[in-house]
Write an enzyme that holds these catalytic residues in place. Structure first.
Site, PDB file in Angstrom:
ATOM      1  N   ASN A  43       0.859  -1.174   0.000  1.00  0.00           N
ATOM      2  CA  ASN A  43       0.000   0.000   0.000  1.00  0.00           C
ATOM      3  C   ASN A  43       0.902   1.232   0.000  1.00  0.00           C
ATOM      4  OD1 ASN A  43      -1.754   2.226   0.984  1.00  0.00           O
ATOM      5  ND2 ASN A  43      -3.266   0.591   1.100  1.00  0.00           N
ATOM      6  N   ARG A  44       0.584   2.201  -0.837  1.00  0.00           N
ATOM      7  CA  ARG A  44       1.436   3.378  -0.979  1.00  0.00           C
ATOM      8  C   ARG A  44       1.060   4.531  -0.059  1.00  0.00           C
ATOM      9  NH1 ARG A  44       0.616   2.533  -6.534  1.00  0.00           N
ATOM     10  NH2 ARG A  44      -1.488   2.174  -5.828  1.00  0.00           N
TER      11      ARG A  44
END
Length: 174
Positions: A43-44
């Site tokens: 997840n960024r």
């Protein structure tokens, strides 16, 4: 087919100085297991917050939350409880969503300028389930529908996400 399980979200991670409230839909399986927002390693969200707010993505989770709150950003979800098969928003059993008490939370945030919905599902649910319950005032926060930081949204690499999420950083500077 995977059986639906009941998912219960986290408490709001918000300080009284919150200027931008980031809302997800419901934490994914990795986040629920770790009891941390945006815990999936691909997840960024945290690398994005490092770029936009200077929050070191490598710090321990409680320190990251404190730094994010100090920068004026709060975290919560539109949904507090739902039935879901897996982690994807598309796997949420429609009609099982129980929204969080966002109107009450927002009423206690006098500096709130913007709601940043992390993904289309969060935005859709916010507009359908939360926005109608909010008072119509001139000082109401702006609501942004931003591209999801989820690994499922692979078409949006980090630099493209950063450009799309820039209004969050701009709001914190203003």
């Amino acid at each position: 087919m995977m059986e639906a399980t009941t998912c219960i979200g986290f408490p709001a991670q918000v300080s009284p100085q919150c200027r931008v409230l980031v809302l997800g839909s419901m934490p994914g399986v990795a986040s629920l297991q770790a009891a941390q927002y945006y815990a999936h390693p691909r997840n960024r969200f945290w690398p994005l917050m490092q770029r936009l707010c200077g929050v070191d993505a490598t710090l321990a989770y409680p320190v990251r939350i404190a730094a994010l709150n100090a920068a004026g950003v709060g975290l919560w979800d539109v949904i507090g409880r739902c039935e879901r098969r897996g982690s994807l928003d598309a796997s949420i059993v429609r009609g099982s969503e129980v929204p969080n008490a966002l109107p009450a939370l927002m009423a206690g945030l006098p500096r709130l300028q913007a709601i940043a919905c992390n993904g289309g599902t969060a935005h859709q649910l916010f507009m359908a389930r939360i926005a109608p319950a909010l008072p119509a005032t001139d000082g109401a926060p702006v609501v942004w529908s931003l591209p999801s930081t989820s690994p499922a949204n692979a078409a949006w690499p980090l630099p493209r996400l950063q450009a799309a999420w820039q209004p969050l950083a701009d709001a914190l500077q203003g």
